[in-house]
Design an enzyme around this catalytic site. Sequence first.
Site, PDB file in Angstrom:
ATOM      1  N   ASP A 244       0.882  -1.161   0.000  1.00  0.00           N
ATOM      2  CA  ASP A 244       0.000   0.000   0.000  1.00  0.00           C
ATOM      3  C   ASP A 244       0.927   1.219   0.000  1.00  0.00           C
ATOM      4  OD1 ASP A 244      -2.050   1.801   0.077  1.00  0.00           O
ATOM      5  OD2 ASP A 244      -3.100   0.885   1.770  1.00  0.00           O
TER       6      ASP A 244
HETATM    7  C1  BGC Z   1      -4.895   3.438   0.126  1.00  0.00           C
HETATM    8  C2  BGC Z   1      -4.991   2.460  -1.034  1.00  0.00           C
HETATM    9  C3  BGC Z   1      -4.779   3.192  -2.325  1.00  0.00           C
HETATM   10  C4  BGC Z   1      -3.432   3.891  -2.276  1.00  0.00           C
HETATM   11  C5  BGC Z   1      -3.128   4.668  -3.532  1.00  0.00           C
HETATM   12  C6  BGC Z   1      -3.642   4.275   0.082  1.00  0.00           C
HETATM   13  O1  BGC Z   1      -3.713   5.303   1.011  1.00  0.00           O
HETATM   14  O2  BGC Z   1      -4.958   2.742   1.342  1.00  0.00           O
HETATM   15  O3  BGC Z   1      -6.239   1.829  -1.027  1.00  0.00           O
HETATM   16  O4  BGC Z   1      -4.885   2.314  -3.396  1.00  0.00           O
HETATM   17  O5  BGC Z   1      -3.420   4.811  -1.200  1.00  0.00           O
HETATM   18  O6  BGC Z   1      -3.949   5.790  -3.614  1.00  0.00           O
END
Ligand code: BGC
Length: 809
Positions: A244
Amino acid sequence: MTTTTPASPFSPDLQRRATELVAQMTLEEKAGLTSGSDFWHTKGVERLDLEPVMVTDGPHGLRKQAGDTDHLGLNASVPATCFPTAAALGSTWDPELVERVGRALGEETAANDVAVILGPGVNMKRSPLCGRNFEYVSEDPLLAGRIAAALVAGIQSQGVGTSLKHFAANNQETDRLRVDAQVDERTLREVYLPAFEQVVRRCQPWTVMCSYNRINGTYASEDPWLLTEVLREQWGYEGLVVSDWGAVNERVPGLAAGLDLEMPASGGRTDAQVVAAVRSGELDESVLDAAATRVTAMILAGHATLGARTGVGSDGATAFDADAHHAIARQAAAAGTVLLRNDKVPGPDGAAPVLPLSAAGLTAEAPLALIGEFARTPRYQGAGSSQINPTRLDTALEAFEAALGARAVRFAPGYRLAEAAGKPGQELGAAELRQQAVEAARGATAVIVAGLPQASESEGYDRTHMDIPTDQVDLIRAVGEAAARTVVVLVGGSAMEVASWQEAADALLVAWLGGQAGGSAIADVVLGAVAPTGHLAETLPVALSDVPAQLNFPGADSQVRYGEGVFIGYRAFDAMSREVAYPFGHGLTYTSFALSDLVVAPAAGSGAVVAGGAMSPADTAAQDTVLATVRATVTNTGAREGAQVVQLYVGREGTGHVQRAARELAGFAKVSLAPGESREVELPVTQRDLAFWDAPTGAWVVEAGRYTVNVGFSSRDLPLAESIEVQAPPLVRPLKMDSSVKEWLDHPVGGPLMRAELPEFVAGLEADPSTYELMTPMPANRLAVFPGGFGWERYLALLARAQRAEPPA
Ligand code: BGC
């Protein structure tokens, strides 16, 4: 849409090319490939003509930022269809429809030069308060897995990838980057992992995104058990694991644990750490090679679909059929809308359900009172990284006006909403707005759109309560008094409290966050152009305090204990026989159904259901073995065409080895039927459906005993029940030093041995039932050395013989 075989990083050709390319890379190039080049792009290797690709959010629409970038939904993105959120898609219980949504999402992803869309999310809704529940499907792993698998299959059919997220145990937003989710293994295996497992096994998502949090002390991003042992070795995952955004704690242990790609860019800092670790021998170069190969295969697959385009800085041209996709979004939003209640009210032909409203009865002289700022300022998606810039946006107000004629709709905002500041009426106070709405509704048919304001739920933080704002509750009560009939439509991404005020309404619907066409879908359903066919994918509890997980939510000091174990959602409410506002699986429609003719047919035609006992977590063939086939007939007994979800639940009766839920969803089928039509539904019960996770042996185990098979229309509406006797080998634990006397007596080798060698001791225990109950749970080694006991030496000899599986002399 693509009709030829879609590109895939798993194709032998791309795998071979990726391996060849990686063999030509320098150590620095390989290390570089395992982190991003910026917020949304991988790196490439120019020298080898390997161009970067773009990956971006997700999950219910494409959020491609052409300008300034961030991962929190703050900056603008190119227009894309905003489909219903996962909360709404889950409520459709319709994998086929969701797969169609997936195909459209995949098409938009490819049209925008993006190789991977970051979703879907399949974390369980442990608490109604998780700020990100709108992005998750259900409180039930089987339903979440089926819906997410359909979405992944649809997206990947277009030759672009998905990112199954957030792996794993990311069930709250509070302190999400650090919190340690303390979950026992059985609970992980039975509740928090199976949705991921199902999607991985069924459709190999191109990528899996590991979560921010720690699990039992270890960051998900550096957990070899999670990322390698479970995901790859046991589930057979072949794709790449991406972090993530910002989830990497220590990059080198992360790589070693199975994390292939760090996102976003690390500015070269962690790439240098990887290079140094390989040079010093701390990290085996083959680990880096494997990660670089996975990244390369993903990049090659992206380019195979996206053609000659570089993917970098493209202008996001929207070469897809926006009208057709809007229509799919509208259909899915209606299909996910759940009709919770539909009371009978007096009408010209006697008492009849209030919905659907008859359009003919709503005229300029007798207009519909449409109340609620949400009808004009729709709440249709959640906040954070999933925020889409929709291609267009339907409002319920416009949709009702289009259907009935503007003069047949009298709108009143009813309450204030921060996101609607500046709109007419929003300058008024709560009492004035309420009064205005009451006047509009007096004696009329009122439809109130109410729910959760935008700020009350979001990625990044959790809710603190389950209530809709009090001014909305006051409004519903006041309009309910004044109107001839009152329909309440709730919008929001997660369970809301309804028990304290719902009596004010004659009909109640929950439309969730229905995407850009959600406003039209509300009008479609209320006016009966489309019948609602959604069913709850999450329980609506009476009160937040009924939810056992709340005792440990969201934890403190960066720790959260999943003390309720497997008992989340309906598993918890059923275990405690607790009243709920609306049960998991519930949903009405505009016709009625009956169920009949339940047959549970043991597999292979034998008279008995015979299970195999313990199964290794990697043994899918054993887990998928069908033990019995359940058949039931569903009939549309009403006057209108409609769809029903036939649900199959199974549960072990009596006390087994571990505490189990009274019933668990084991299958479902959504069936559309004409009036009077019947159809037989057939659902398999597999070994895995009846198994529990046996932590001491690390295996799925089916225990012998009686199991209830229920078929019905919700977890609490189960008109058909059959009890089946399952034969299975006994659960055998190896005997050890402190095994209890009971474990000894139940053991196939130890029992006969103890009876033969210590006959007076066993006879003494069995002479009196209460002595037996008192003594047999005690470890045999303690009883051996009690005064008058059978002695330490004899015990050691007995244990040695039992462990050698020596029969009695
Ligand atoms: C989120 C993800 C997301 C990623 C990219 C993170 O803060 O938890 O779900 O895909 O950011 O935006």
